[in-house]
Design a protein around this motif. Structure first.
Motif, PDB file in Angstrom:
ATOM      1  N   THR A 133      48.689  10.737  38.968  1.00  0.00           N
ATOM      2  CA  THR A 133      48.898   9.548  38.146  1.00  0.00           C
ATOM      3  C   THR A 133      48.561   9.782  36.673  1.00  0.00           C
ATOM      4  O   THR A 133      48.994   9.011  35.813  1.00  0.00           O
ATOM      5  N   GLU A 134      47.777  10.845  36.377  1.00  0.00           N
ATOM      6  CA  GLU A 134      47.434  11.122  34.988  1.00  0.00           C
ATOM      7  C   GLU A 134      47.035  12.592  34.848  1.00  0.00           C
ATOM      8  O   GLU A 134      46.385  13.165  35.721  1.00  0.00           O
ATOM      9  N   ILE A 135      47.446  13.186  33.731  1.00  0.00           N
ATOM     10  CA  ILE A 135      47.049  14.545  33.386  1.00  0.00           C
ATOM     11  C   ILE A 135      46.371  14.505  32.025  1.00  0.00           C
ATOM     12  O   ILE A 135      46.929  13.954  31.070  1.00  0.00           O
ATOM     13  N   GLY A 136      45.186  15.083  31.946  1.00  0.00           N
ATOM     14  CA  GLY A 136      44.491  15.200  30.666  1.00  0.00           C
ATOM     15  C   GLY A 136      44.031  16.635  30.494  1.00  0.00           C
ATOM     16  O   GLY A 136      43.559  17.274  31.441  1.00  0.00           O
ATOM     17  N   ALA A 137      44.171  17.174  29.311  1.00  0.00           N
ATOM     18  CA  ALA A 137      43.786  18.565  29.083  1.00  0.00           C
ATOM     19  C   ALA A 137      43.333  18.753  27.647  1.00  0.00           C
ATOM     20  O   ALA A 137      43.818  18.088  26.728  1.00  0.00           O
ATOM     21  N   VAL A 138      42.387  19.693  27.473  1.00  0.00           N
ATOM     22  CA  VAL A 138      41.858  20.017  26.148  1.00  0.00           C
ATOM     23  C   VAL A 138      41.939  21.533  25.979  1.00  0.00           C
ATOM     24  O   VAL A 138      41.496  22.287  26.851  1.00  0.00           O
ATOM     25  N   LYS A 139      42.501  21.981  24.858  1.00  0.00           N
ATOM     26  CA  LYS A 139      42.628  23.414  24.574  1.00  0.00           C
ATOM     27  C   LYS A 139      41.572  23.807  23.545  1.00  0.00           C
ATOM     28  O   LYS A 139      41.487  23.203  22.465  1.00  0.00           O
ATOM     29  N   VAL A 140      40.773  24.838  23.891  1.00  0.00           N
ATOM     30  CA  VAL A 140      39.711  25.294  22.996  1.00  0.00           C
ATOM     31  C   VAL A 140      39.692  26.819  22.964  1.00  0.00           C
ATOM     32  O   VAL A 140      40.105  27.488  23.902  1.00  0.00           O
ATOM     33  N   ARG A 141      39.170  27.344  21.872  1.00  0.00           N
ATOM     34  CA  ARG A 141      38.956  28.789  21.748  1.00  0.00           C
ATOM     35  C   ARG A 141      37.806  29.016  20.786  1.00  0.00           C
ATOM     36  O   ARG A 141      37.790  28.449  19.678  1.00  0.00           O
ATOM     37  N   GLY A 142      36.834  29.834  21.206  1.00  0.00           N
ATOM     38  CA  GLY A 142      35.689  30.126  20.351  1.00  0.00           C
ATOM     39  C   GLY A 142      34.911  28.892  19.959  1.00  0.00           C
ATOM     40  O   GLY A 142      34.331  28.844  18.866  1.00  0.00           O
ATOM     41  N   GLY A 143      34.911  27.880  20.835  1.00  0.00           N
ATOM     42  CA  GLY A 143      34.179  26.648  20.557  1.00  0.00           C
ATOM     43  C   GLY A 143      34.922  25.664  19.688  1.00  0.00           C
ATOM     44  O   GLY A 143      34.402  24.574  19.402  1.00  0.00           O
ATOM     45  N   GLU A 144      36.134  25.990  19.242  1.00  0.00           N
ATOM     46  CA  GLU A 144      36.904  25.104  18.373  1.00  0.00           C
ATOM     47  C   GLU A 144      38.017  24.410  19.145  1.00  0.00           C
ATOM     48  O   GLU A 144      38.664  25.019  20.007  1.00  0.00           O
ATOM     49  N   LEU A 145      38.259  23.147  18.823  1.00  0.00           N
ATOM     50  CA  LEU A 145      39.328  22.363  19.449  1.00  0.00           C
ATOM     51  C   LEU A 145      40.674  22.780  18.877  1.00  0.00           C
ATOM     52  O   LEU A 145      40.873  22.778  17.666  1.00  0.00           O
ATOM     53  N   LEU A 146      41.615  23.160  19.760  1.00  0.00           N
ATOM     54  CA  LEU A 146      42.954  23.547  19.331  1.00  0.00           C
ATOM     55  C   LEU A 146      43.996  22.473  19.601  1.00  0.00           C
ATOM     56  O   LEU A 146      45.052  22.465  18.953  1.00  0.00           O
ATOM     57  N   GLY A 147      43.721  21.589  20.557  1.00  0.00           N
ATOM     58  CA  GLY A 147      44.704  20.561  20.862  1.00  0.00           C
ATOM     59  C   GLY A 147      44.340  19.808  22.121  1.00  0.00           C
ATOM     60  O   GLY A 147      43.492  20.231  22.909  1.00  0.00           O
ATOM     61  N   GLU A 148      44.995  18.666  22.317  1.00  0.00           N
ATOM     62  CA  GLU A 148      44.777  17.871  23.513  1.00  0.00           C
ATOM     63  C   GLU A 148      46.118  17.439  24.096  1.00  0.00           C
ATOM     64  O   GLU A 148      47.123  17.350  23.376  1.00  0.00           O
ATOM     65  N   PHE A 149      46.105  17.172  25.402  1.00  0.00           N
ATOM     66  CA  PHE A 149      47.315  16.746  26.112  1.00  0.00           C
ATOM     67  C   PHE A 149      46.908  15.610  27.041  1.00  0.00           C
ATOM     68  O   PHE A 149      45.923  15.733  27.787  1.00  0.00           O
ATOM     69  N   GLN A 150      47.668  14.525  26.990  1.00  0.00           N
ATOM     70  CA  GLN A 150      47.384  13.409  27.891  1.00  0.00           C
ATOM     71  C   GLN A 150      48.673  12.675  28.201  1.00  0.00           C
ATOM     72  O   GLN A 150      49.489  12.423  27.303  1.00  0.00           O
ATOM     73  N   THR A 151      48.869  12.369  29.454  1.00  0.00           N
ATOM     74  CA  THR A 151      50.008  11.538  29.849  1.00  0.00           C
ATOM     75  C   THR A 151      49.720  10.872  31.174  1.00  0.00           C
ATOM     76  O   THR A 151      49.123  11.469  32.080  1.00  0.00           O
ATOM     77  N   LEU A 152      50.096   9.602  31.281  1.00  0.00           N
ATOM     78  CA  LEU A 152      50.158   8.958  32.587  1.00  0.00           C
ATOM     79  C   LEU A 152      51.392   9.473  33.311  1.00  0.00           C
ATOM     80  O   LEU A 152      52.359   9.926  32.681  1.00  0.00           O
ATOM     81  N   VAL A 153      51.396   9.394  34.621  1.00  0.00           N
ATOM     82  CA  VAL A 153      52.513   9.880  35.434  1.00  0.00           C
ATOM     83  C   VAL A 153      52.877   8.801  36.436  1.00  0.00           C
ATOM     84  O   VAL A 153      52.000   8.250  37.125  1.00  0.00           O
TER      85      VAL A 153
END
Length: 577
Positions: free
Chosen positions: A43-63
């Motif tokens: 019903t929902e996907i959430g994701a966070v992209k990080v590298r070396g402790g830094e935030l690179l991006g986020e992904f979120q969507t209901l399904v």
């Protein structure tokens, strides 16, 4: 034996593993309509992209799961059926997430749940699931956070313990953000224990002690080449000898959770250095390992430390020959079979011969001119009693001839006779006796087959063979009297014949051993035989004959071994039931 070089070779940076600071992590969390992908949907996907402790991006969507969301799930997550009515279906949401996560390491708390749903959704759409490396923060937390520090390893408990900036609330993106904070805290803990690479983090468990991990420096500077490695203690004594196609990579595994043998952990605690021996070919590495184990007899190697102490069955040379179990082959004109793996198996082989060939079984030396009293076997008719003069030298020689033929060449007669006796025992419903006789027969044909395999190699002054190398070119070996005398590799595209000539010119001089024993340990010669029998191996030059006798024991061995193995497996199953 030629070497590719005994000097230490500096590995590449890739050999060191992937530094955690350079790894792109995508921390993912899902919300679903239930607990199993077989009967539930995302019903929902959430994701966070990080590298070396830094935030690179986020992904979120209901399904949109296209099924009503159960009331207790709506209460737990706050996601209602109405909220997902206009949301994209999984057919659109999943490819978007996979594109976001491409090339990353996936992380989840209780990863089996989230990754299981994502894999099932991929399969349902006919998508090939990317071969992600997956880390589970629950697994890491169980190894790093003791019960006296946290009552459990739930995400909410760990988020509070590590003062996460986001409170998990069963919404996918919020839980993914909290998991990022937990991941970073856990990486900080393993960093203090010497874990600096993705490979070490992936295999981390509490089974590996900090002292064992701190020994990782022993792998520094080792070559990423095929060969042998020797763990040594502070006094230079060899503790353990191993072999690998990549010495550096293999030695590093001794300091991670992939090494689970208790005795190896003890060995690593004692180790003070590792000595590499780079080899030209994998066969050379295997042979050097055998020789080094025999030379140093390391306490942590479980394989035979005295391979030179083989067991043979000998048909003696005297007026009335008999079978004898001996430790060495001599140039005395006797017939030998073996070597055997143990004294017991040699005894079984002797007993099998005695079942069908009436050789004398007494141990004293007999003379035609001196008579002694008959033994019980003579009274039972199982011996012609040459000791009493009842059997002449010529009469006994006919029996010896049958034994020589069976042991040295055509084993069909003795095998057929033993099989007939086994059938008779079975017809009498003496199944245990028939099974015991079959085991003795197998011990006999193993010994005969091994001697018939080794003897031609032992008698050949030189065999040069080659097979295609994995990296191109040819692996070339020179074998003399059953001993590996040299090996090398010709480069891709090069004419291999100059390498063959140089190899033979510089190869070890090997003198023959008493036939049929090779000039090496039987174990070494067996390894060489297995290498020569591989598909793609070509004989470049042969001085001697490499043949097996017609009617040899190899065929009988191939028939009997599966039967005996199956019998023992059934017996083990019955005993365990």
């Amino acid at each position: 034996m030629q070497m590719a070089g005994d000097t230490m070779v500096q590995g590449t940076f890739d050999d060191l593993g992937t530094a955690l600071a350079e790894v792109t992590f995508v921390v993912v969390d899902l919300e679903t309509t239930g607990g199993s992908p077989a009967d539930s949907a995302i019903t929902e996907i959430g994701a966070v992209k990080v590298r070396g402790g830094e935030l690179l991006g986020e992904f979120q969507t209901l399904v949109n799961p296209h099924v009503p969301i159960p009331a207790f799930i709506q209460a737990l997550t706050g996601i209602t059926t109405a909220m997902v009515a206009r949301a994209p279906r999984i057919e659109a949401a999943l490819p978007a997430f996979l594109e976001f996560a491409q090339g990353s390491v996936l992380v989840a708390h209780n990863a089996g749940f989230d990754i299981g749903f994502l894999k099932a959704a991929s399969a349902a759409q006919g998508l090939e699931w990317p071969r992600f490396t997956v880390l589970d923060t629950v697994h890491l937390a169980r190894a790093l956070v003791p019960r006296d520090e946290a009552r459990n390893h739930k995400l909410s408990t760990l988020a509070a313990l590590f003062s996460s900036t986001t409170t998990p609330d069963h919404r996918a993106l919020h839980d993914a953000r909290a998991t990022v904070d937990v991941l970073h805290a856990l990486i900080g803990r393993v960093g203090s224990l010497g874990v600096q690479t993705l490979e070490e983090l992936s295999s981390y468990t509490s089974r590996v002690s900090p002292a064992q991990r701190r020994k990782r420096w022993l792998a520094d500077g080792l070559p990423s080449e095929p060969g042998v490695y020797l763990f040594k203690d502070g006094d230079g004594r060899v503790l353990y000898v191993g072999t690998s196609i990549n010495i550096r990579a293999r030695v590093r595994t001794y300091f991670t959770a992939s090494e689970q043998r208790t005795r190896m952990a003890e060995m690593v605690r004692l180790a003070a250095s590792v000595t590499p021996v780079v080899c030209a070919t994998t066969l050379e590495a295997e042979v050097r390992e055998l020789r080094l184990i025999a030379e140093h007899k390391p306490r942590y190697n479980r394989r035979s430390k005295s391979p030179e102490r083989a067991t043979w069955v000998k048909l003696t040379v005297e007026a009335f020959p008999r079978l004898s179990i001996v430790r060495e082959v001599r140039s005395d004109g006797a017939s030998y079979i073996g070597p055997f793996g143990s004294h017991a198996s040699a005894e079984d082989a002797v007993a099998a011969v005695h079942e069908v060939i009436p050789l004398r079984q007494c141990v004293q030396r007999l003379s035609p001119a001196r008579r002694v009293g008959a033994c019980a076997l003579a009274d039972m008719g199982r011996c012609g009693a040459p000791c009493t003069g009842a059997q002449s030298v010529d009469e006994y020689s006919a029996i010896v001839h049958d034994a020589v033929v069976a042991l040295s060449g055509d084993s069909r007669g003795v095998v057929t006779a033993l099989r007939t006796k086994m059938s008779s025992l079975s017809d009498q419903e003496r199944f245990e006796d028939a099974g015991a006789l079959r085991d003795r027969l197998l011990a006999l044909v193993r010994g005969m087959a091994r001697a018939q395999r080794i003897a031609p190699l032992a008698a050949s002054p030189e065999i040069v063979a080659a097979k295609p190398a994995a990296t191109g070119g040819w692996e070339i070996v020179c074998v003399r009297h059953g001993r590996l005398a040299a090996s090398t590799v010709s480069p891709r595209g090069a004419d291999p014949m100059p390498y063959v000539r140089a190899l033979c010119d510089s190869a070890e001089v090997v003198l023959p051993a008493p036939w049929p024993s090779p000039a090496a340990t039987p174990e070494e010669t067996e390894k060489i035989l297995r290498w020569l029998e591989q598909p793609g191996v070509r004989i470049v030059d042969l001085q001697g004959e490499w043949t097996c006798p017609v009617g040899g024991a190899g065929g009988a061995r191939m028939q009997l071994e599966p039967q005996v193995v199956a019998r023992h497996q059934v017996a083990g199953f019955v005993a365990a039931s």
